[in-house]
Design a protein around this motif. Structure first.
Motif, PDB file in Angstrom:
ATOM      1  N   PHE A   1     -48.812  61.973 -24.727  1.00  0.00           N
ATOM      2  CA  PHE A   1     -50.042  61.982 -25.372  1.00  0.00           C
ATOM      3  C   PHE A   1     -50.849  63.222 -25.088  1.00  0.00           C
ATOM      4  N   GLN A   2     -52.241  63.455 -25.899  1.00  0.00           N
ATOM      5  CA  GLN A   2     -52.926  64.384 -24.979  1.00  0.00           C
ATOM      6  C   GLN A   2     -54.500  64.015 -24.873  1.00  0.00           C
ATOM      7  N   ILE A   3     -55.133  64.161 -23.533  1.00  0.00           N
ATOM      8  CA  ILE A   3     -56.450  64.610 -23.895  1.00  0.00           C
ATOM      9  C   ILE A   3     -57.515  65.713 -23.045  1.00  0.00           C
ATOM     10  N   ASN A   4     -58.630  65.945 -23.735  1.00  0.00           N
ATOM     11  CA  ASN A   4     -59.108  66.990 -23.893  1.00  0.00           C
ATOM     12  C   ASN A   4     -59.610  66.838 -22.399  1.00  0.00           C
TER      13      ASN A   4
ATOM     14  N   ILE B   1     -53.648  77.306 -26.117  1.00  0.00           N
ATOM     15  CA  ILE B   1     -54.366  78.661 -26.518  1.00  0.00           C
ATOM     16  C   ILE B   1     -55.554  78.461 -26.005  1.00  0.00           C
ATOM     17  N   GLN B   2     -56.363  77.260 -26.068  1.00  0.00           N
ATOM     18  CA  GLN B   2     -57.426  77.381 -25.106  1.00  0.00           C
ATOM     19  C   GLN B   2     -58.144  76.152 -24.268  1.00  0.00           C
ATOM     20  N   GLY B   3     -58.800  76.192 -23.771  1.00  0.00           N
ATOM     21  CA  GLY B   3     -59.153  74.989 -22.373  1.00  0.00           C
ATOM     22  C   GLY B   3     -58.454  74.258 -22.335  1.00  0.00           C
ATOM     23  N   THR B   4     -58.552  72.888 -21.777  1.00  0.00           N
ATOM     24  CA  THR B   4     -57.843  72.542 -21.201  1.00  0.00           C
ATOM     25  C   THR B   4     -57.180  71.001 -21.183  1.00  0.00           C
ATOM     26  N   LEU B   5     -56.535  70.449 -22.046  1.00  0.00           N
ATOM     27  CA  LEU B   5     -55.169  69.163 -21.967  1.00  0.00           C
ATOM     28  C   LEU B   5     -54.650  68.916 -21.466  1.00  0.00           C
ATOM     29  N   CYS B   6     -55.177  67.574 -20.805  1.00  0.00           N
ATOM     30  CA  CYS B   6     -54.041  66.724 -20.064  1.00  0.00           C
ATOM     31  C   CYS B   6     -53.722  65.944 -20.410  1.00  0.00           C
ATOM     32  N   ALA B   7     -51.897  66.101 -20.044  1.00  0.00           N
ATOM     33  CA  ALA B   7     -50.947  65.359 -21.333  1.00  0.00           C
ATOM     34  C   ALA B   7     -49.761  65.083 -20.415  1.00  0.00           C
ATOM     35  N   GLY B   8     -49.085  64.188 -21.288  1.00  0.00           N
ATOM     36  CA  GLY B   8     -47.860  63.338 -20.453  1.00  0.00           C
ATOM     37  C   GLY B   8     -47.050  62.727 -21.099  1.00  0.00           C
TER      38      GLY B   8
END
Length: 209
Positions: free
Chosen positions: A148-151, A113-120
């Motif tokens: 996981f998810q990291i901002n 919805i908002q921002g950025t996530l590195c996910a995998g």
């Protein structure tokens, strides 16, 4: 009694019970069973039983992971009981993380919805699938796999997730190892970490043993 009247009489007996086949709003006053919570009586339901506002407010991110997960599982949103789905809200501050974890009972789909996530996630053949997610992006995480998810951006990230189970379950790998009473010697032997490192991580996450 004429056949038509007999049919209508039988139908009238069945109709009050028909709605109970449409849904099974959880009766949280009773203990859950392997197939979910027992059903609340349909005669006691109102539209409020199918309505949930808990995902409209950001979770508390003032913690070690700088993130919060606000669930709408059966215990929080009884209407999803028996429907094969549930939801949650993710709030992740810059530098925050949803640590490696699994959902043993459900697949997950995440909508940014908002921002950025590195996910995998990592599959059972040890293949790693990574993606940078931005507003409007969607990623799926198959049931039971570590993910996981990291901002990775400069602003708070917001995402909504849905699961293919009203109670998908959650096990966070680091908490299971270092936030429990799992004996340190066994952790060292099964992870090849040093005694000092295991003690350091247990000190951070509150584990014992």
């Amino acid at each position: 009694m004429p056949p038509l009247l007999l049919f209508l009489s039988l139908l009238s007996l069945l109709l009050p019970h028909a709605s109970s086949l449409d849904y099974c709003v959880a009766d949280l006053s009773l203990p859950p069973t392997p197939s979910g919570f027992p059903c609340k009586s349909p005669s006691k339901l109102t539209s409020d039983d199918f309505y949930f506002t808990g995902l409209g407010v950001a979770g508390n991110t003032s913690n070690i992971i700088k993130a919060a997960v606000t669930p709408a599982f059966s215990p929080q949103f009884p209407a999803v009981n028996g429907l094969g789905l549930s939801l949650a809200r993710l709030d992740v501050l810059p530098g925050g993380v949803i640590p490696l974890h699994t959902h043993p009972a459900g697949n997950e789909a995440l909508v940014m919805i908002q921002g950025t996530l590195c996910a995998g996630f990592v599959d059972t053949a040890n293949n790693v699938f990574l993606q940078t997610l931005k507003k409007g992006d969607v990623m799926v995480f198959p049931q039971g796999l570590l993910h996981f998810q990291i901002n990775s951006g400069g602003i708070p990230a917001l995402a909504f997730v849905t699961f293919s189970s009203p109670t998908p379950g959650l096990q966070i790998t680091s908490i299971a190892l270092f936030g429990s009473n799992f004996p340190s010697k066994l952790i060292e032997g099964t992870t090849f970490l040093s005694d000092a490192e295991v003690k350091r991580l247990k000190g951070i996450l509150g584990g014992s043993g």
